[in-house]
Motif scaffolding. Structure first.
Motif, PDB file in Angstrom:
ATOM      1  N   ALA A 298       0.850  -1.195   0.000  1.00 48.94           N
ATOM      2  CA  ALA A 298       0.000   0.000   0.000  1.00 48.94           C
ATOM      3  C   ALA A 298       0.882   1.239   0.000  1.00 48.94           C
ATOM      4  CB  ALA A 298      -0.918   0.005   1.214  1.00 48.94           C
ATOM      5  N   GLU A 299       0.543   2.185  -0.835  1.00 44.36           N
ATOM      6  CA  GLU A 299       1.286   3.444  -0.939  1.00 44.36           C
ATOM      7  C   GLU A 299       0.322   4.622  -0.874  1.00 44.36           C
ATOM      8  OE1 GLU A 299       3.162   6.010  -4.522  1.00 44.36           O
ATOM      9  OE2 GLU A 299       4.074   4.013  -4.325  1.00 44.36           O
ATOM     10  N   ILE A 300       0.735   5.677  -0.176  1.00 45.11           N
ATOM     11  CA  ILE A 300       0.016   6.941  -0.201  1.00 45.11           C
ATOM     12  C   ILE A 300       1.022   8.017  -0.567  1.00 45.11           C
ATOM     13  CG2 ILE A 300       0.294   7.328   2.294  1.00 45.11           C
ATOM     14  CD1 ILE A 300      -2.512   8.724   2.131  1.00 45.11           C
ATOM     15  N   ASN A 301       0.626   8.927  -1.446  1.00 42.95           N
ATOM     16  CA  ASN A 301       1.561   9.939  -1.928  1.00 42.95           C
ATOM     17  C   ASN A 301       0.880  11.289  -2.088  1.00 42.95           C
ATOM     18  OD1 ASN A 301       0.479   9.976  -4.827  1.00 42.95           O
ATOM     19  ND2 ASN A 301       1.132   7.836  -4.653  1.00 42.95           N
ATOM     20  N   PHE A 302       1.700  12.321  -2.058  1.00 42.11           N
ATOM     21  CA  PHE A 302       1.200  13.692  -2.164  1.00 42.11           C
ATOM     22  C   PHE A 302       2.217  14.523  -2.940  1.00 42.11           C
ATOM     23  CE2 PHE A 302       1.056  18.082  -0.569  1.00 42.11           C
ATOM     24  CZ  PHE A 302      -0.291  18.385  -0.742  1.00 42.11           C
ATOM     25  N   LYS A 303       1.729  15.322  -3.872  1.00 45.16           N
ATOM     26  CA  LYS A 303       2.607  16.242  -4.596  1.00 45.16           C
ATOM     27  C   LYS A 303       1.947  17.616  -4.690  1.00 45.16           C
ATOM     28  CE  LYS A 303       1.087  14.579  -9.171  1.00 45.16           C
ATOM     29  NZ  LYS A 303       1.530  13.933 -10.427  1.00 45.16           N
ATOM     30  N   TYR A 304       2.801  18.631  -4.725  1.00 43.17           N
ATOM     31  CA  TYR A 304       2.293  20.003  -4.715  1.00 43.17           C
ATOM     32  C   TYR A 304       3.082  20.842  -5.715  1.00 43.17           C
ATOM     33  CZ  TYR A 304       0.459  24.401  -2.912  1.00 43.17           C
ATOM     34  OH  TYR A 304      -0.175  25.614  -2.795  1.00 43.17           O
ATOM     35  N   GLN A 305       2.376  21.513  -6.613  1.00 41.12           N
ATOM     36  CA  GLN A 305       2.995  22.383  -7.607  1.00 41.12           C
ATOM     37  C   GLN A 305       3.191  23.753  -6.963  1.00 41.12           C
ATOM     38  OE1 GLN A 305       3.399  20.830 -10.882  1.00 41.12           O
ATOM     39  NE2 GLN A 305       4.981  22.419 -11.036  1.00 41.12           N
ATOM     40  N   LEU A 306       4.324  23.908  -6.262  1.00 47.37           N
ATOM     41  CA  LEU A 306       4.566  25.114  -5.486  1.00 47.37           C
ATOM     42  C   LEU A 306       4.591  26.361  -6.362  1.00 47.37           C
ATOM     43  CD1 LEU A 306       5.171  26.118  -2.602  1.00 47.37           C
ATOM     44  CD2 LEU A 306       7.609  25.893  -3.147  1.00 47.37           C
ATOM     45  N   THR A 307       5.222  26.266  -7.513  1.00 48.34           N
ATOM     46  CA  THR A 307       5.203  27.307  -8.537  1.00 48.34           C
ATOM     47  C   THR A 307       4.976  26.600  -9.867  1.00 48.34           C
ATOM     48  OG1 THR A 307       7.550  27.254  -9.150  1.00 48.34           O
ATOM     49  CG2 THR A 307       6.959  28.539  -7.174  1.00 48.34           C
ATOM     50  N   PRO A 308       4.706  27.338 -10.951  1.00 45.50           N
ATOM     51  CA  PRO A 308       4.564  26.657 -12.247  1.00 45.50           C
ATOM     52  C   PRO A 308       5.773  25.815 -12.632  1.00 45.50           C
ATOM     53  CG  PRO A 308       3.737  28.897 -12.395  1.00 45.50           C
ATOM     54  CD  PRO A 308       4.382  28.767 -11.045  1.00 45.50           C
ATOM     55  N   ALA A 309       6.959  26.111 -12.054  1.00 48.70           N
ATOM     56  CA  ALA A 309       8.177  25.383 -12.412  1.00 48.70           C
ATOM     57  C   ALA A 309       8.603  24.357 -11.381  1.00 48.70           C
ATOM     58  CB  ALA A 309       9.328  26.367 -12.639  1.00 48.70           C
ATOM     59  N   LEU A 310       8.133  24.478 -10.125  1.00 47.23           N
ATOM     60  CA  LEU A 310       8.662  23.639  -9.050  1.00 47.23           C
ATOM     61  C   LEU A 310       7.600  22.699  -8.483  1.00 47.23           C
ATOM     62  CD1 LEU A 310      10.931  22.866  -7.095  1.00 47.23           C
ATOM     63  CD2 LEU A 310      10.195  24.769  -5.624  1.00 47.23           C
ATOM     64  N   LEU A 311       7.896  21.388  -8.541  1.00 50.34           N
ATOM     65  CA  LEU A 311       7.025  20.357  -7.985  1.00 50.34           C
ATOM     66  C   LEU A 311       7.708  19.727  -6.783  1.00 50.34           C
ATOM     67  CD1 LEU A 311       4.474  18.452  -8.398  1.00 50.34           C
ATOM     68  CD2 LEU A 311       6.056  16.919  -9.593  1.00 50.34           C
ATOM     69  N   LEU A 312       6.960  19.578  -5.673  1.00 52.81           N
ATOM     70  CA  LEU A 312       7.457  18.914  -4.475  1.00 52.81           C
ATOM     71  C   LEU A 312       6.624  17.667  -4.207  1.00 52.81           C
ATOM     72  CD1 LEU A 312       7.899  22.019  -2.135  1.00 52.81           C
ATOM     73  CD2 LEU A 312       9.626  20.942  -3.587  1.00 52.81           C
ATOM     74  N   GLY A 313       7.267  16.595  -3.703  1.00 45.14           N
ATOM     75  CA  GLY A 313       6.528  15.360  -3.461  1.00 45.14           C
ATOM     76  C   GLY A 313       6.988  14.644  -2.211  1.00 45.14           C
ATOM     77  N   VAL A 314       6.057  13.912  -1.583  1.00 46.82           N
ATOM     78  CA  VAL A 314       6.352  13.085  -0.428  1.00 46.82           C
ATOM     79  C   VAL A 314       5.482  11.834  -0.511  1.00 46.82           C
ATOM     80  CG1 VAL A 314       4.652  14.287   1.010  1.00 46.82           C
ATOM     81  CG2 VAL A 314       6.517  13.020   2.099  1.00 46.82           C
ATOM     82  N   ALA A 315       6.002  10.688  -0.068  1.00 50.06           N
ATOM     83  CA  ALA A 315       5.236   9.440  -0.158  1.00 50.06           C
ATOM     84  C   ALA A 315       5.707   8.449   0.889  1.00 50.06           C
ATOM     85  CB  ALA A 315       5.368   8.827  -1.547  1.00 50.06           C
ATOM     86  N   TYR A 316       4.801   7.521   1.234  1.00 55.04           N
ATOM     87  CA  TYR A 316       5.120   6.412   2.138  1.00 55.04           C
ATOM     88  C   TYR A 316       4.564   5.130   1.542  1.00 55.04           C
ATOM     89  CZ  TYR A 316       4.664   3.107   5.995  1.00 55.04           C
ATOM     90  OH  TYR A 316       4.722   1.974   6.761  1.00 55.04           O
ATOM     91  N   ASP A 317       5.380   4.061   1.599  1.00 53.75           N
ATOM     92  CA  ASP A 317       4.969   2.768   1.055  1.00 53.75           C
ATOM     93  C   ASP A 317       5.210   1.681   2.096  1.00 53.75           C
ATOM     94  OD1 ASP A 317       4.245   1.088  -1.398  1.00 53.75           O
ATOM     95  OD2 ASP A 317       6.115   0.156  -0.736  1.00 53.75           O
ATOM     96  N   TYR A 318       4.252   0.748   2.203  1.00 58.04           N
ATOM     97  CA  TYR A 318       4.349  -0.344   3.164  1.00 58.04           C
ATOM     98  C   TYR A 318       4.111  -1.666   2.455  1.00 58.04           C
ATOM     99  CZ  TYR A 318       3.142  -3.412   7.103  1.00 58.04           C
ATOM    100  OH  TYR A 318       3.093  -4.450   8.002  1.00 58.04           O
ATOM    101  N   THR A 319       5.015  -2.619   2.659  1.00 59.24           N
ATOM    102  CA  THR A 319       4.899  -3.955   2.086  1.00 59.24           C
ATOM    103  C   THR A 319       4.903  -4.971   3.213  1.00 59.24           C
ATOM    104  OG1 THR A 319       6.130  -3.238   0.126  1.00 59.24           O
ATOM    105  CG2 THR A 319       5.894  -5.611   0.475  1.00 59.24           C
ATOM    106  N   LYS A 320       3.935  -5.883   3.185  1.00 59.67           N
ATOM    107  CA  LYS A 320       3.825  -6.918   4.214  1.00 59.67           C
ATOM    108  C   LYS A 320       3.768  -8.285   3.543  1.00 59.67           C
ATOM    109  CE  LYS A 320       0.997  -8.485   8.154  1.00 59.67           C
ATOM    110  NZ  LYS A 320       1.001  -9.896   7.723  1.00 59.67           N
ATOM    111  N   GLY A 321       4.735  -9.141   3.871  1.00 63.63           N
ATOM    112  CA  GLY A 321       4.746 -10.482   3.338  1.00 63.63           C
ATOM    113  C   GLY A 321       3.953 -11.447   4.195  1.00 63.63           C
ATOM    114  N   TYR A 322       3.387 -12.466   3.565  1.00 64.52           N
ATOM    115  CA  TYR A 322       2.709 -13.536   4.290  1.00 64.52           C
ATOM    116  C   TYR A 322       2.796 -14.808   3.457  1.00 64.52           C
ATOM    117  CZ  TYR A 322      -1.485 -12.603   1.372  1.00 64.52           C
ATOM    118  OH  TYR A 322      -2.376 -12.425   0.334  1.00 64.52           O
ATOM    119  N   GLY A 323       2.309 -15.911   3.986  1.00 65.56           N
ATOM    120  CA  GLY A 323       2.527 -17.195   3.327  1.00 65.56           C
ATOM    121  C   GLY A 323       3.909 -17.703   3.673  1.00 65.56           C
ATOM    122  N   LEU A 324       4.812 -17.789   2.681  1.00 64.60           N
ATOM    123  CA  LEU A 324       6.157 -18.295   2.909  1.00 64.60           C
ATOM    124  C   LEU A 324       7.119 -17.233   3.425  1.00 64.60           C
ATOM    125  CD1 LEU A 324       6.618 -20.588  -0.234  1.00 64.60           C
ATOM    126  CD2 LEU A 324       6.023 -21.277   2.100  1.00 64.60           C
TER     127      LEU A 324
END
Length: 391
Positions: A298-324
């Motif tokens: 599962a991933e959640i992400n956010f980006k913001y176009q601070l100016t017409p030229a500058l994009l900022l981004g932040v994200a978090y991702d979580y992976t959970k194994g099961y079975g073997l």
């Protein structure tokens, strides 16, 4: 004589009209940067890196208008390393894409060749590894292929027209094995919706014999017929499952834009089923006698176009194994992208991953950021700064 001249004039006019209705476009991307890895098999690594935000490439795209809303299309797309000129995608000349087909404005498009699967087409764009975070920011090992690490050979693909914001499609790849119709078979389906600020997508992928048909379908891959015990699956996240009979991916994603901000999310369930189905001790290093290695991501992400030229981004991702496996991977990403023009931008990204539990090799899980050699500890940090130019 006069009739001959008239016929030649008519033929020349027809040829000119046909030429005006056909086009071939040369296009490409050159993406180059400097990358840092704090733990590459126990050592710090400083390296020049090609294809960070997008794989460096050049391609030819062509269309011919056949009339009545029907057109012939083709794409030949080559991947390469800008620092040494080597071919990408395991040495394939046109390893990124190579296909030909027919498209209709009313009924959609059918293409034949080496192509993207439906998980990539309908959900890949929602993960930040395919946006601003570089391929280091893809899900661990790109286990669900949302970052398009693997293409599909021998594929027949259908993509619908746009119906009030809805699109759908599917792909089927023949394995090409005499007497074994299902071996190396791949199929996928997907659905997308885009209207105003809202975008949604879902995809399903089913791969038989993934070590060879999906991870090993390049020129320099290890083939089942010559080296049956050789693995093409390098990431420790899933390399212990190289002997699996089937890989299955279920994926979904979406994004909503409000003003200068966009929030997005993805979910995938990936399963490597029937481990120990492929022969060869090298494909089953942990000695599994059956079962499946499974992952929630599962991933959640956010980006913001601070100016017409500058994009900022932040994200978090979580992976959970099961079975073997019971491995867990926490991954955080930060990035900035500054556009010098419509075709040229400079960027910087940082990725941190923490691992715990027991991974696919039945050893203590270590951090293994996508595209990098594994860490010797539970933590790994990567950073990249670079420039991208499109033509």
């Amino acid at each position: 004589m006069k009739k001959s001249l008239l016929a030649l004039a008519a033929l020349g006019a027809f040829a000119g009209a046909a030429h005006a209705q056909s086009s071939v476009t040369l296009y490409g991307i050159i993406d180059a940067g400097f990358a840092y890895n704090n733990n590459s098999n126990g050592q710090k690594l400083y390296a020049m890196n090609s294809g960070n935000l997008q794989g460096s490439r050049w391609g030819l795209r062509g269309t011919e208008d056949l009339g009545g809303g029907l057109k012939a299309i083709f794409v030949l797309e080559n991947g390469f390393n800008v620092f040494n000129g080597q071919l990408g995608q395991g040495g394939d000349m046109f390893g990124r894409q190579a296909y030909v087909g027919l498209g209709s404005t009313q009924f959609g498009t059918v293409t034949l060749g080496r192509q993207y699967d439906s998980v990539v087409d309908y959900t890949g764009a929602f993960e930040v590894g395919s946006q601003w975070a570089s391929y280091f920011g893809a899900h661990p090992g790109d286990l669900d292929n949302m970052n398009n690490s693997n293409r599909v050979n021998n594929a027949i693909k259908y993509t619908s027209a746009n119906y009030a914001g809805f699109t759908f499609g599917g792909l089927y790849s023949l394995g090409g094995q005499a007497g074994q119709f299902n071996r190396n078979q791949i199929w996928s389906v997907g659905l997308g919706y885009s209207q105003g600020p809202l975008q949604l997508g879902a995809g399903y992928l089913n791969v038989k014999d993934p070590n060879y048909s999906f991870f090993g379908n390049n020129a320099t891959s290890r083939a089942a017929t010559t080296t049956p015990s050789a693995s093409n699956m390098s990431s420790r996240v899933y390399s212990g499952f190289a002997s699996a009979k089937t890989q299955q991916v279920i994926s979904a994603g979406g994004a909503y834009t409000f003003g200068a901000a966009t929030i997005g999310a993805t979910y995938s369930n990936t399963q490597f089923k029937d481990v120990n189905n492929e022969a060869g001790a090298g494909l089953n290093p942990a000695g599994y006698t059956g079962g499946s290695g499974k992952f929630h991501n599962a991933e959640i992400n956010f980006k913001y176009q601070l100016t017409p030229a500058l994009l900022l981004g932040v994200a978090y991702d979580y992976t959970k194994g099961y079975g073997l496996t019971d491995a867990k991977y926490h991954q955080g990403m930060l990035g900035a992208d500054y556009f010098l023009s419509k075709r040229t931008d400079v960027y910087i990204d940082g990725i941190y991953q923490h691992a715990s539990g027991t991974d696919s090799t039945n050893r203590t899980a270590v951090a293994n950021i996508n595209g990098l050699s594994p860490s010797t500890t539970s933590n790994q940090v990567a950073a990249v700064v670079g420039i991208r130019h499109k033509f």
